[in-house]
Design a protein around this motif. Sequence first.
Motif, PDB file in Angstrom:
ATOM      1  N   ALA A   1      46.442  38.036  29.739  1.00  0.00           N
ATOM      2  CA  ALA A   1      46.957  39.385  29.496  1.00  0.00           C
ATOM      3  C   ALA A   1      48.165  39.387  28.573  1.00  0.00           C
ATOM      4  O   ALA A   1      48.321  40.285  27.739  1.00  0.00           O
ATOM      5  CB  ALA A   1      47.296  40.051  30.830  1.00  0.00           C
ATOM      6  N   GLN A   2      49.041  38.381  28.700  1.00  0.00           N
ATOM      7  CA  GLN A   2      50.237  38.339  27.854  1.00  0.00           C
ATOM      8  C   GLN A   2      49.886  38.080  26.400  1.00  0.00           C
ATOM      9  O   GLN A   2      50.607  38.516  25.496  1.00  0.00           O
ATOM     10  CB  GLN A   2      51.193  37.246  28.357  1.00  0.00           C
ATOM     11  CG  GLN A   2      51.766  37.523  29.746  1.00  0.00           C
ATOM     12  CD  GLN A   2      52.627  38.771  29.775  1.00  0.00           C
ATOM     13  OE1 GLN A   2      53.354  39.047  28.833  1.00  0.00           O
ATOM     14  NE2 GLN A   2      52.539  39.532  30.863  1.00  0.00           N
ATOM     15  N   LYS A   3      48.769  37.359  26.181  1.00  0.00           N
ATOM     16  CA  LYS A   3      48.392  37.013  24.806  1.00  0.00           C
ATOM     17  C   LYS A   3      47.557  38.097  24.148  1.00  0.00           C
ATOM     18  O   LYS A   3      47.806  38.474  23.014  1.00  0.00           O
ATOM     19  CB  LYS A   3      47.622  35.689  24.800  1.00  0.00           C
ATOM     20  CG  LYS A   3      48.424  34.508  25.314  1.00  0.00           C
ATOM     21  CD  LYS A   3      47.577  33.253  25.304  1.00  0.00           C
ATOM     22  CE  LYS A   3      48.354  32.061  25.860  1.00  0.00           C
ATOM     23  NZ  LYS A   3      47.522  30.841  25.888  1.00  0.00           N
ATOM     24  N   ASP A   4      46.527  38.576  24.863  1.00  0.00           N
ATOM     25  CA  ASP A   4      45.619  39.525  24.203  1.00  0.00           C
ATOM     26  C   ASP A   4      46.056  40.976  24.358  1.00  0.00           C
ATOM     27  O   ASP A   4      45.465  41.867  23.762  1.00  0.00           O
ATOM     28  CB  ASP A   4      44.184  39.342  24.713  1.00  0.00           C
ATOM     29  CG  ASP A   4      44.068  39.441  26.232  1.00  0.00           C
ATOM     30  OD1 ASP A   4      44.867  40.167  26.845  1.00  0.00           O
ATOM     31  OD2 ASP A   4      43.169  38.783  26.801  1.00  0.00           O
ATOM     32  N   LYS A   5      47.115  41.221  25.192  1.00  0.00           N
ATOM     33  CA  LYS A   5      47.657  42.571  25.354  1.00  0.00           C
ATOM     34  C   LYS A   5      46.615  43.550  25.877  1.00  0.00           C
ATOM     35  O   LYS A   5      46.667  44.751  25.596  1.00  0.00           O
ATOM     36  CB  LYS A   5      48.243  43.098  24.029  1.00  0.00           C
ATOM     37  CG  LYS A   5      49.289  42.182  23.399  1.00  0.00           C
ATOM     38  CD  LYS A   5      50.453  41.933  24.339  1.00  0.00           C
ATOM     39  CE  LYS A   5      51.503  41.042  23.685  1.00  0.00           C
ATOM     40  NZ  LYS A   5      52.606  40.720  24.622  1.00  0.00           N
ATOM     41  N   LEU A   6      45.652  43.036  26.657  1.00  0.00           N
ATOM     42  CA  LEU A   6      44.664  43.900  27.293  1.00  0.00           C
ATOM     43  C   LEU A   6      45.084  44.148  28.737  1.00  0.00           C
ATOM     44  O   LEU A   6      46.189  43.824  29.144  1.00  0.00           O
ATOM     45  CB  LEU A   6      43.275  43.253  27.222  1.00  0.00           C
ATOM     46  CG  LEU A   6      42.756  42.946  25.807  1.00  0.00           C
ATOM     47  CD1 LEU A   6      41.355  42.365  25.874  1.00  0.00           C
ATOM     48  CD2 LEU A   6      42.772  44.193  24.937  1.00  0.00           C
ATOM     49  N   HIS A   7      44.183  44.725  29.509  1.00  0.00           N
ATOM     50  CA  HIS A   7      44.453  45.049  30.912  1.00  0.00           C
ATOM     51  C   HIS A   7      44.926  43.803  31.665  1.00  0.00           C
ATOM     52  O   HIS A   7      44.480  42.687  31.388  1.00  0.00           O
ATOM     53  CB  HIS A   7      43.184  45.613  31.552  1.00  0.00           C
ATOM     54  CG  HIS A   7      43.424  46.364  32.827  1.00  0.00           C
ATOM     55  ND1 HIS A   7      43.750  45.741  34.000  1.00  0.00           N
ATOM     56  CD2 HIS A   7      43.379  47.693  33.106  1.00  0.00           C
ATOM     57  CE1 HIS A   7      43.903  46.647  34.956  1.00  0.00           C
ATOM     58  NE2 HIS A   7      43.683  47.834  34.437  1.00  0.00           N
ATOM     59  N   ALA A   8      45.824  43.995  32.614  1.00  0.00           N
ATOM     60  CA  ALA A   8      46.375  42.864  33.376  1.00  0.00           C
ATOM     61  C   ALA A   8      45.339  42.213  34.277  1.00  0.00           C
ATOM     62  O   ALA A   8      45.564  41.107  34.784  1.00  0.00           O
ATOM     63  CB  ALA A   8      47.565  43.337  34.212  1.00  0.00           C
ATOM     64  N   CYS A   9      44.206  42.864  34.492  1.00  0.00           N
ATOM     65  CA  CYS A   9      43.126  42.307  35.329  1.00  0.00           C
ATOM     66  C   CYS A   9      41.916  41.986  34.467  1.00  0.00           C
ATOM     67  O   CYS A   9      41.820  42.397  33.307  1.00  0.00           O
ATOM     68  CB  CYS A   9      42.724  43.296  36.428  1.00  0.00           C
ATOM     69  SG  CYS A   9      44.072  43.712  37.548  1.00  0.00           S
ATOM     70  N   ASN A  10      40.993  41.231  35.042  1.00  0.00           N
ATOM     71  CA  ASN A  10      39.674  41.061  34.427  1.00  0.00           C
ATOM     72  C   ASN A  10      38.603  41.299  35.470  1.00  0.00           C
ATOM     73  O   ASN A  10      38.881  41.325  36.672  1.00  0.00           O
ATOM     74  CB  ASN A  10      39.517  39.687  33.761  1.00  0.00           C
ATOM     75  CG  ASN A  10      39.656  38.545  34.751  1.00  0.00           C
ATOM     76  OD1 ASN A  10      39.452  38.700  35.953  1.00  0.00           O
ATOM     77  ND2 ASN A  10      40.014  37.371  34.263  1.00  0.00           N
ATOM     78  N   LEU A  11      37.371  41.525  35.007  1.00  0.00           N
ATOM     79  CA  LEU A  11      36.220  41.697  35.892  1.00  0.00           C
ATOM     80  C   LEU A  11      35.385  40.432  35.834  1.00  0.00           C
ATOM     81  O   LEU A  11      35.137  39.901  34.746  1.00  0.00           O
ATOM     82  CB  LEU A  11      35.372  42.898  35.473  1.00  0.00           C
ATOM     83  CG  LEU A  11      36.087  44.246  35.331  1.00  0.00           C
ATOM     84  CD1 LEU A  11      35.091  45.335  34.986  1.00  0.00           C
ATOM     85  CD2 LEU A  11      36.827  44.597  36.606  1.00  0.00           C
ATOM     86  N   GLN A  12      34.958  39.955  36.976  1.00  0.00           N
ATOM     87  CA  GLN A  12      34.141  38.742  37.052  1.00  0.00           C
ATOM     88  C   GLN A  12      32.805  39.094  37.689  1.00  0.00           C
ATOM     89  O   GLN A  12      32.774  39.676  38.774  1.00  0.00           O
ATOM     90  CB  GLN A  12      34.867  37.669  37.866  1.00  0.00           C
ATOM     91  CG  GLN A  12      36.211  37.282  37.264  1.00  0.00           C
ATOM     92  CD  GLN A  12      37.086  36.494  38.209  1.00  0.00           C
ATOM     93  OE1 GLN A  12      36.615  35.982  39.219  1.00  0.00           O
ATOM     94  NE2 GLN A  12      38.374  36.401  37.897  1.00  0.00           N
ATOM     95  N   LEU A  13      31.724  38.738  36.991  1.00  0.00           N
ATOM     96  CA  LEU A  13      30.373  39.042  37.473  1.00  0.00           C
ATOM     97  C   LEU A  13      29.600  37.748  37.636  1.00  0.00           C
ATOM     98  O   LEU A  13      29.447  36.978  36.679  1.00  0.00           O
ATOM     99  CB  LEU A  13      29.628  39.969  36.503  1.00  0.00           C
ATOM    100  CG  LEU A  13      30.017  41.464  36.564  1.00  0.00           C
ATOM    101  CD1 LEU A  13      31.221  41.725  35.663  1.00  0.00           C
ATOM    102  CD2 LEU A  13      28.854  42.353  36.169  1.00  0.00           C
ATOM    103  N   ALA A  14      29.117  37.515  38.830  1.00  0.00           N
ATOM    104  CA  ALA A  14      28.339  36.311  39.117  1.00  0.00           C
ATOM    105  C   ALA A  14      27.520  36.558  40.368  1.00  0.00           C
ATOM    106  O   ALA A  14      27.857  37.407  41.198  1.00  0.00           O
ATOM    107  CB  ALA A  14      29.261  35.108  39.308  1.00  0.00           C
ATOM    108  N   GLY A  15      26.448  35.800  40.511  1.00  0.00           N
ATOM    109  CA  GLY A  15      25.667  35.867  41.736  1.00  0.00           C
ATOM    110  C   GLY A  15      24.665  37.001  41.727  1.00  0.00           C
ATOM    111  O   GLY A  15      24.471  37.722  40.745  1.00  0.00           O
ATOM    112  N   ASP A  16      24.036  37.188  42.893  1.00  0.00           N
ATOM    113  CA  ASP A  16      22.918  38.114  43.001  1.00  0.00           C
ATOM    114  C   ASP A  16      23.351  39.576  43.094  1.00  0.00           C
ATOM    115  O   ASP A  16      22.544  40.474  42.888  1.00  0.00           O
ATOM    116  CB  ASP A  16      22.082  37.763  44.235  1.00  0.00           C
ATOM    117  CG  ASP A  16      21.556  36.332  44.181  1.00  0.00           C
ATOM    118  OD1 ASP A  16      21.219  35.890  43.069  1.00  0.00           O
ATOM    119  OD2 ASP A  16      21.493  35.678  45.245  1.00  0.00           O
ATOM    120  N   ASP A  17      24.608  39.834  43.430  1.00  0.00           N
ATOM    121  CA  ASP A  17      25.048  41.219  43.594  1.00  0.00           C
ATOM    122  C   ASP A  17      25.464  41.875  42.280  1.00  0.00           C
ATOM    123  O   ASP A  17      25.663  43.080  42.234  1.00  0.00           O
ATOM    124  CB  ASP A  17      26.231  41.273  44.569  1.00  0.00           C
ATOM    125  CG  ASP A  17      25.842  40.830  45.970  1.00  0.00           C
ATOM    126  OD1 ASP A  17      24.667  41.011  46.319  1.00  0.00           O
ATOM    127  OD2 ASP A  17      26.706  40.302  46.688  1.00  0.00           O
TER     128      ASP A  17
END
Length: 832
Positions: free
Chosen positions: A147-163
């Motif tokens: 976040a400090q480098k790319d100046k985007l949102h302080a969080c990220n979304l992680q998608l994995a698995g069957d859900d």
Amino acid sequence: MTSISVILVVDSSIVENKREIQGISPCCLTQSILEVMPVLVVKDGPGTQVPAQLQRISIPLLSPTSDCTGKTVKGRVVHKGPLVSMGEDNYVLKTVIQEDSQQNMSPEHSSINIILFGALAKDYSESVSQGDMLLVTGFTVGNSPTAQKDKLHACNLQLAGDDAWMYVWPSTVSSRASVPRKRTSPASTEVTKAAKVVKYTYVPLSDLKPGVVVNVYAVVTFFKQPFRTKGTDYCSTLKITDQSNKKVGCTIFCDKLEEHPKIFKMGDIIRLHRVKTQLFNGAISLLTSHGFSVVTFDGMVGSPVVPRTSSGSFKFGEEDCQVVEALRTWAANQSLVPAEPCVPLSAVQPKTYFDLTCQLLAKAPVDSSCTLLKVWDGSKCPHPLLDVFVEPNTLEGSPTLSKDMANLTANVLVYDNHVEVARQFKPGSYLRIYNLHAVPGASRLPSNDSGQSDQTGHLGFHLHGGTSYGRGLRVLPEDSPDILDLKRILETFSESDINDSSMFEVWSTPPESFGTAPDEIATERTCDHTVEQVSLAEVKSRGPPQMFHIQAQLKSYQPQRLYQSLKLFCHKCKTIRDVPDDVTVGGLFSEAQKDVGPCNNGYWTLVLPLPREPPSESPSRTLTLLMSSQLMGKGKAKELIFLKGATLEETCRIASAYSNIVPVTSPQGTMTPMDLSAPFLFRGTKRYYGCKQCSQLKVGESLGEGVEVWDEKSVADALGVQLLQYGLLMKLELQDGTGSLEALLWRDAESFFHVSAEDAAADQEAQDRVQETMDRLCPPGSSTAERPWMDLCLSAYTVEENGQRRACYQICHTDTRGTNTHTHPHATPSDT
């Protein structure tokens, strides 16, 4: 085990016109598709309906504490990174989406990184283009490390698995012209790629290599119940093995307690998906990675193969069933687990540690660090059991046993970190308590100093604090095979026995005090002094400087968190400082990365550019390795490597492969070691620090002339660093019948614990040995009578503070007598 991953192009207008086909509405048809399809490419506009139960959450509102259940996030793809392979069928891809309705906001609010794993990443790479509209669900929210480098949102979304799955609306229909299509029916869908069957590959433990993500099946040979870390996660540790006879440790971090593996006893079977291998202390171990999932099974041969997991969806087929059965049969012939994993109350002996399967009858808080559990297993203990008094209004649960059945009720005192778990239990539930201590003699409960009578010889049960030897407790499910026999036994008792309300006094009989002295001496003096043994009162009356021999018990000690006893000591200026934590050290490394200037020391240099994190405009970061030309000429270049521009994590990884790693900076173009608040040297898992006051830093090309072997001392000398020594510093409050006295344990602490302070700084097992020693000398929640006596050599001396002189005492020339002589049914050299 198979999993289907299909990408569909859905034309909702066709679905609308064919609404009567099979009586399925577009929304219902879409929802049934979503149950098995992770990526759907929609042909018409963004107005296509999504399942009604899903709720959209705006990107600026996302935080690590957001409840993601049934939520979606929608945005336009503004960056699509490359597909990165991490091994067979293991992929990672990073993308960035921006919320259209938030285009006037700054990127740090409206744009967010999305990390995709596994088959989902590969499908996304083949099906999605920059500019497409994306809707995702089944994600988790984490802190973004960039976040400090790319100046985007302080969080990220992680998608994995069957859900995890997603909708994709192409920016133009023509952008999909190159995708091969096959008309599957005159109904609503066109398939862009054939159904892909994902077959999981399981790696034998003997074939594991460091640095890869793998799937494994194994037998659990040791486990610790999850415990809360210093952060927000819970951690549990396992030791596992398989038919290759390789034993591997596994560390699991999950932010929710229920996501940890449901292991009830040694010998259970475990399936781990997406765990990362790493080299630790020369041995392969496993660590949870993104997309981690776990399923466990009962390890008993002949029991039903029923998966145990908190996941709402997982894949399990006939092939998996065969693997579980094969592991069960193999483990049964290997003597990997005790023949009797649990001991009934009828077989318990004093001073032993055992596992107990029981039913909770009632519970009551004793104080903030102790909870009372009243349990039974239908068998009668051959020893009289300790009565524990609690106020009736604090008791949750009903008194159930008649007076002639009093010895069927065991009073279990649960201490410290287990209290939080125990207080969530409901009376009537079935429990398994691990490493329970059978303590002979009555004990004086915390905050309860009255109304106690003699119960010498009565047996009490303590679950001490900590997780050593797998110590802990948990609820067993109602359908667990482990409680079927217990249920049958308890059902044999008649209703008249169980509902005898006249025996409420059984629950509130006051515990009684006792004064029997322990029959063991926990320490021994190693000195040659010929002085007589004296009391603590005499020690204080005689004063310093003198040496004393005493016999005392440990009343209390500081610090309670034993990792805080680790110190750094300078032999030159006699200063003592704390060992900094990883957060502090990591901040120093981050600060050092701001130095981007070159090094002009004439060293051989290798510059490794690290990829810039798009769409950031910040300059690319470089990792610089510097080696002495002089050492290169001797063929010893890899024995001492200088590292510039690395993070703490990167430095630790490189140190695991090379002997000596020195982190450096280059102010004014001259290479110099980093701020000495951070380690100046990494050797494997060990870190070494220097004294800021006494060091005179130097780095020259004539480095290490005449040095044959590079170790921490020779590196420190070559760099002009005054090496700090690790030490253990504790304050013990001693007591005997004449009084109490505070004494330091410092100079001879390593021999006292039989542990090197340097090892304790890097090795969890060494830290556990210190904890075990303190638990033995001062068991949590124990009374004075339960604590062993210690033969000690005591040095009295004088210190001056604020112009006043006072007497101080230090324990010296004293060792503990080996390990605990009590029985630990789970303990092996590798487990403790």
